[in-house]
Write a protein that holds these residues in place. Structure first.
Motif, PDB file in Angstrom:
ATOM      1  N   ALA A 101       0.827  -1.214   0.000  1.00  0.00           N
ATOM      2  CA  ALA A 101       0.000   0.000   0.000  1.00  0.00           C
ATOM      3  C   ALA A 101       0.860   1.262   0.000  1.00  0.00           C
ATOM      4  O   ALA A 101       0.467   2.306   0.540  1.00  0.00           O
ATOM      5  CB  ALA A 101      -0.967  -0.004   1.179  1.00  0.00           C
ATOM      6  N   ALA A 102       2.031   1.152  -0.627  1.00  0.00           N
ATOM      7  CA  ALA A 102       2.922   2.312  -0.787  1.00  0.00           C
ATOM      8  C   ALA A 102       3.326   2.955   0.536  1.00  0.00           C
ATOM      9  O   ALA A 102       3.414   4.178   0.650  1.00  0.00           O
ATOM     10  CB  ALA A 102       2.285   3.336  -1.728  1.00  0.00           C
ATOM     11  N   HIS A 103       3.532   2.112   1.549  1.00  0.00           N
ATOM     12  CA  HIS A 103       4.092   2.576   2.817  1.00  0.00           C
ATOM     13  C   HIS A 103       5.479   1.932   2.970  1.00  0.00           C
ATOM     14  O   HIS A 103       5.625   0.735   2.736  1.00  0.00           O
ATOM     15  CB  HIS A 103       3.222   2.138   4.001  1.00  0.00           C
ATOM     16  CG  HIS A 103       1.913   2.864   4.102  1.00  0.00           C
ATOM     17  ND1 HIS A 103       0.927   2.754   3.160  1.00  0.00           N
ATOM     18  CD2 HIS A 103       1.453   3.728   5.055  1.00  0.00           C
ATOM     19  CE1 HIS A 103      -0.107   3.502   3.521  1.00  0.00           C
ATOM     20  NE2 HIS A 103       0.189   4.109   4.667  1.00  0.00           N
ATOM     21  N   PRO A 159     -14.094  -2.670   8.883  1.00  0.00           N
ATOM     22  CA  PRO A 159     -13.033  -2.890   7.886  1.00  0.00           C
ATOM     23  C   PRO A 159     -13.573  -3.188   6.484  1.00  0.00           C
ATOM     24  O   PRO A 159     -12.903  -2.894   5.485  1.00  0.00           O
ATOM     25  CB  PRO A 159     -12.252  -4.090   8.437  1.00  0.00           C
ATOM     26  CG  PRO A 159     -13.050  -4.648   9.541  1.00  0.00           C
ATOM     27  CD  PRO A 159     -13.978  -3.597  10.025  1.00  0.00           C
ATOM     28  N   LEU A 160     -14.784  -3.725   6.422  1.00  0.00           N
ATOM     29  CA  LEU A 160     -15.384  -3.962   5.101  1.00  0.00           C
ATOM     30  C   LEU A 160     -15.669  -2.622   4.422  1.00  0.00           C
ATOM     31  O   LEU A 160     -15.363  -2.429   3.239  1.00  0.00           O
ATOM     32  CB  LEU A 160     -16.678  -4.774   5.235  1.00  0.00           C
ATOM     33  CG  LEU A 160     -16.549  -6.192   5.810  1.00  0.00           C
ATOM     34  CD1 LEU A 160     -17.927  -6.833   5.945  1.00  0.00           C
ATOM     35  CD2 LEU A 160     -15.652  -7.057   4.927  1.00  0.00           C
ATOM     36  N   SER A 161     -16.231  -1.692   5.185  1.00  0.00           N
ATOM     37  CA  SER A 161     -16.491  -0.359   4.635  1.00  0.00           C
ATOM     38  C   SER A 161     -15.181   0.331   4.285  1.00  0.00           C
ATOM     39  O   SER A 161     -15.078   1.012   3.259  1.00  0.00           O
ATOM     40  CB  SER A 161     -17.227   0.530   5.657  1.00  0.00           C
ATOM     41  OG  SER A 161     -18.441  -0.048   5.998  1.00  0.00           O
ATOM     42  N   PHE A 162     -14.185   0.127   5.144  1.00  0.00           N
ATOM     43  CA  PHE A 162     -12.875   0.755   4.889  1.00  0.00           C
ATOM     44  C   PHE A 162     -12.302   0.275   3.562  1.00  0.00           C
ATOM     45  O   PHE A 162     -11.874   1.073   2.728  1.00  0.00           O
ATOM     46  CB  PHE A 162     -11.910   0.433   6.034  1.00  0.00           C
ATOM     47  CG  PHE A 162     -10.512   0.948   5.788  1.00  0.00           C
ATOM     48  CD1 PHE A 162     -10.180   2.265   6.112  1.00  0.00           C
ATOM     49  CD2 PHE A 162      -9.547   0.127   5.218  1.00  0.00           C
ATOM     50  CE1 PHE A 162      -8.897   2.740   5.871  1.00  0.00           C
ATOM     51  CE2 PHE A 162      -8.260   0.612   4.968  1.00  0.00           C
ATOM     52  CZ  PHE A 162      -7.934   1.910   5.298  1.00  0.00           C
ATOM     53  N   MET A 163     -12.330  -1.049   3.362  1.00  0.00           N
ATOM     54  CA  MET A 163     -11.788  -1.594   2.111  1.00  0.00           C
ATOM     55  C   MET A 163     -12.551  -1.046   0.912  1.00  0.00           C
ATOM     56  O   MET A 163     -11.975  -0.663  -0.095  1.00  0.00           O
ATOM     57  CB  MET A 163     -11.862  -3.125   2.118  1.00  0.00           C
ATOM     58  CG  MET A 163     -10.759  -3.776   2.909  1.00  0.00           C
ATOM     59  SD  MET A 163     -10.737  -5.569   2.681  1.00  0.00           S
ATOM     60  CE  MET A 163     -11.995  -6.086   3.813  1.00  0.00           C
ATOM     61  N   ASN A 164     -13.869  -1.000   1.059  1.00  0.00           N
ATOM     62  CA  ASN A 164     -14.707  -0.524  -0.032  1.00  0.00           C
ATOM     63  C   ASN A 164     -14.391   0.934  -0.382  1.00  0.00           C
ATOM     64  O   ASN A 164     -14.297   1.301  -1.551  1.00  0.00           O
ATOM     65  CB  ASN A 164     -16.175  -0.671   0.342  1.00  0.00           C
ATOM     66  CG  ASN A 164     -17.088  -0.352  -0.807  1.00  0.00           C
ATOM     67  OD1 ASN A 164     -16.974  -0.943  -1.875  1.00  0.00           O
ATOM     68  ND2 ASN A 164     -17.976   0.617  -0.616  1.00  0.00           N
ATOM     69  N   ASP A 165     -14.182   1.749   0.666  1.00  0.00           N
ATOM     70  CA  ASP A 165     -13.984   3.187   0.444  1.00  0.00           C
ATOM     71  C   ASP A 165     -12.536   3.540   0.106  1.00  0.00           C
ATOM     72  O   ASP A 165     -12.285   4.473  -0.654  1.00  0.00           O
ATOM     73  CB  ASP A 165     -14.381   3.983   1.698  1.00  0.00           C
ATOM     74  CG  ASP A 165     -15.858   3.803   2.028  1.00  0.00           C
ATOM     75  OD1 ASP A 165     -16.622   3.439   1.104  1.00  0.00           O
ATOM     76  OD2 ASP A 165     -16.248   4.023   3.196  1.00  0.00           O
ATOM     77  N   LYS A 166     -11.603   2.813   0.679  1.00  0.00           N
ATOM     78  CA  LYS A 166     -10.207   3.279   0.615  1.00  0.00           C
ATOM     79  C   LYS A 166      -9.286   2.442  -0.257  1.00  0.00           C
ATOM     80  O   LYS A 166      -8.222   2.925  -0.651  1.00  0.00           O
ATOM     81  CB  LYS A 166      -9.596   3.311   2.039  1.00  0.00           C
ATOM     82  CG  LYS A 166     -10.342   4.191   3.028  1.00  0.00           C
ATOM     83  CD  LYS A 166     -10.098   5.654   2.743  1.00  0.00           C
ATOM     84  CE  LYS A 166     -10.801   6.531   3.775  1.00  0.00           C
ATOM     85  NZ  LYS A 166     -10.965   7.907   3.319  1.00  0.00           N
ATOM     86  N   VAL A 167      -9.644   1.208  -0.525  1.00  0.00           N
ATOM     87  CA  VAL A 167      -8.719   0.376  -1.302  1.00  0.00           C
ATOM     88  C   VAL A 167      -9.217   0.269  -2.738  1.00  0.00           C
ATOM     89  O   VAL A 167     -10.232  -0.371  -3.003  1.00  0.00           O
ATOM     90  CB  VAL A 167      -8.563  -1.034  -0.678  1.00  0.00           C
ATOM     91  CG1 VAL A 167      -7.490  -1.822  -1.431  1.00  0.00           C
ATOM     92  CG2 VAL A 167      -8.193  -0.937   0.798  1.00  0.00           C
ATOM     93  N   VAL A 221      -8.233  -0.774 -10.652  1.00  0.00           N
ATOM     94  CA  VAL A 221      -9.340  -0.147 -11.373  1.00  0.00           C
ATOM     95  C   VAL A 221     -10.583  -0.127 -10.483  1.00  0.00           C
ATOM     96  O   VAL A 221     -10.934  -1.125  -9.851  1.00  0.00           O
ATOM     97  CB  VAL A 221      -9.654  -0.896 -12.692  1.00  0.00           C
ATOM     98  CG1 VAL A 221     -10.761  -0.189 -13.457  1.00  0.00           C
ATOM     99  CG2 VAL A 221      -8.404  -1.020 -13.547  1.00  0.00           C
ATOM    100  N   ARG A 222     -11.202   1.036 -10.396  1.00  0.00           N
ATOM    101  CA  ARG A 222     -12.344   1.194  -9.492  1.00  0.00           C
ATOM    102  C   ARG A 222     -13.604   0.551 -10.059  1.00  0.00           C
ATOM    103  O   ARG A 222     -13.684   0.266 -11.250  1.00  0.00           O
ATOM    104  CB  ARG A 222     -12.597   2.691  -9.238  1.00  0.00           C
ATOM    105  CG  ARG A 222     -11.467   3.327  -8.450  1.00  0.00           C
ATOM    106  CD  ARG A 222     -11.513   4.834  -8.473  1.00  0.00           C
ATOM    107  NE  ARG A 222     -10.268   5.373  -7.912  1.00  0.00           N
ATOM    108  CZ  ARG A 222     -10.077   5.611  -6.619  1.00  0.00           C
ATOM    109  NH1 ARG A 222     -11.053   5.402  -5.759  1.00  0.00           N
ATOM    110  NH2 ARG A 222      -8.919   6.077  -6.183  1.00  0.00           N
ATOM    111  N   GLU A 223     -14.575   0.392  -9.177  1.00  0.00           N
ATOM    112  CA  GLU A 223     -15.829  -0.257  -9.553  1.00  0.00           C
ATOM    113  C   GLU A 223     -16.492   0.448 -10.742  1.00  0.00           C
ATOM    114  O   GLU A 223     -17.110  -0.195 -11.586  1.00  0.00           O
ATOM    115  CB  GLU A 223     -16.755  -0.289  -8.328  1.00  0.00           C
ATOM    116  CG  GLU A 223     -18.055  -1.030  -8.497  1.00  0.00           C
ATOM    117  CD  GLU A 223     -17.909  -2.542  -8.695  1.00  0.00           C
ATOM    118  OE1 GLU A 223     -16.796  -3.070  -8.594  1.00  0.00           O
ATOM    119  OE2 GLU A 223     -18.942  -3.183  -8.963  1.00  0.00           O
TER     120      GLU A 223
END
Lengths: 298, 126
Positions: A52-54, A223-231, B51-53
């Motif tokens: 994740a580029a860290h 964490p599911l929301s986090f992955m959806n929003d941030k990854v 690639v995003r959704e």
């Protein structure tokens, strides 16, 4: 021959791989702790390359440290931070220390990390990196200069079955296979239908390519929301997040969800194992592996 | 003279149409007439896993993924079959020394086909 290669190429056993936690201090004692936690369950474990580029402890030294503690590494090499020279020297460094499993990735962009002002490299892409690794196995650097004896790698790569363009992902898997990849670890996927279509498609055109889908053990909907929003590249459907969020016992619901995804993934054509990510302190790993019918290795 | 003039002419034509970056080794015909150098990661062999959704880019969320566009165009545009077949070919690493030179000249002189001695796309692994 690496255990991973032996199992994938010469047996029908299901393999289990995991992610070694990034090392940020803690010394060899922390490596020993994590190795002891993972060793009972996994055939090989990824030594990541600035995930994740860290920035973290480097891929090669992590892989060496893992090996010293009896854990078989899959050394990841990412194209974001290194040009073609550095990538070849990473591979040679790994080979010097007897590291056989390697996985070549494009890598997240620098903007995904905590130093987004950094220069992105991407001198070569993952498929070129795979091909260069294969060239090195033939006893040559990219330039043609000899390597004697030639390093012995078992080449892997990654693919995201759930990101558009879906049809093309199957062709891209074949392209990676033709360049030299023997196995593919797949990105976390919360769309079983997409994973199924991908695996079926790949099994048809690249039957010898070993697929290892990824599941992640989480304890709640957050964490599911986090992955959806941030990854970027991971989409968790609203109804999946809602299912966990609405449960009286979120930890149990999240666990059950992961178990369902894992069991489904293991039934798909071409699938030879599972990559399990557990966000470090998750104690559900042991029960999860038991529930999948696994017994701890010695 | 021509060597100095042509890059200007080429850029003047290809920049407005394809946002050409003058890599000097043009592969537009095999990438659905979409320039892979406009991908923020300059990927020449297909899209990354970010690639995003909605089909947009990991790095520039407001932009459609260059490779999604390339793939759609490859499927939809009336192009010679051979160009479409080249879509999945393994494109070699970019030769950074050609940056800013005319890909037209490099095409005619076959300079754009020169790859490092170790590189070979002929002997595929599988």
């Amino acid at each position: 021959m690496s255990i991973l290669r032996e199992k994938l190429e010469n047996s029908n056993d299901t393999v289990f791989t995991a992610e070694f936690p990034s090392i940020d201090g803690g010394g060899m004692a922390s490596v020993a702790r994590d190795a002891a936690r993972l060793a009972p369950w996994f055939d090989a474990v990824n030594a990541t390359d600035n995930p994740a580029a860290h920035a973290h402890t480097s891929n090669t030294t992590t892989a060496i440290a893992m090996k010293m503690h009896g854990l078989e590494p899959i050394m990841q090499v990412v194209c974001r931070d290194k040009n073609r020279l550095a990538i070849q020297s990473d591979l040679m460094g790994g080979a010097l220390h007897g590291i056989e499993n390697v996985s070549l990735l494009t890598g997240d962009d620098v903007t995904a990390g905590d130093e987004p002002e950094a220069r992105r490299v991407f001198d070569i892409d993952s498929i070129q990196a795979i091909n260069i690794t294969r060239i090195m196995m033939g006893g040559k650097y990219l330039s043609g200069r000899k390597i004697n004896p030639a390093p012995n790698f078992y080449i892997g790569a990654v693919e995201n079955a759930a990101a558009p363009p879906f049809d093309y992902r199957i062709e891209r898997a074949l392209k990676k296979h033709r360049a030299g990849a023997s196995f593919l670890q797949l990105q976390i996927c919360y769309h079983p239908d997409r994973l199924e279509a991908f695996c079926k498609g790949v099994a048809k055109i690249a039957p010898n390519l070993k697929l290892i889908p990824t599941v992640v053990l989480v304890k709640s909907a957050r964490p599911l929301s986090f992955m959806n929003d941030k990854v970027a590249g991971i989409d968790v459907p609203n109804q999946t997040v809602a299912r966990v969020a609405a449960a009286a016992d979120q930890a149990k619901e999240a666990y059950d969800l992961t178990l369902e995804l894992a069991r489904h993934a293991l039934t798909l054509p071409g699938v030879r194992g599972l990559h399990v990510t557990d966000f470090r302190h998750d104690d559900s790993l042991n029960s999860f592996m038991h529930d999948l019918g696994q017994k701890p290795r010695n | 003279m021509l060597k100095k003039l042509l890059p200007f002419v080429e850029h003047a034509i290809k920049k407005p149409v394809w946002d050409c970056r003058m890599c000097g080794q043009c592969v537009l015909h095999s990438t659905g007439m979409t320039c892979p150098m406009t991908c923020p990661k300059t990927l020449r062999n297909g899209p990354c896993g970010g690639v995003r959704e909605n089909g947009n880019c990991e790095v520039k969320p407001e932009m459609q993924c260059v490779w999604l566009k390339a793939y759609d165009r490859k499927v939809a545009l009336p192009m010679p079959t051979v160009w479409k077949e080249h879509f999945n070919e393994l494109r070699p690493p970019v030769d950074m020394r050609l940056q800013g030179t005319s890909s037209w000249i490099n095409l005619i002189t076959k300079r754009d086909q020169q790859t490092p001695a170790g590189w070979s796309t002929q002997d595929e692994a599988h």
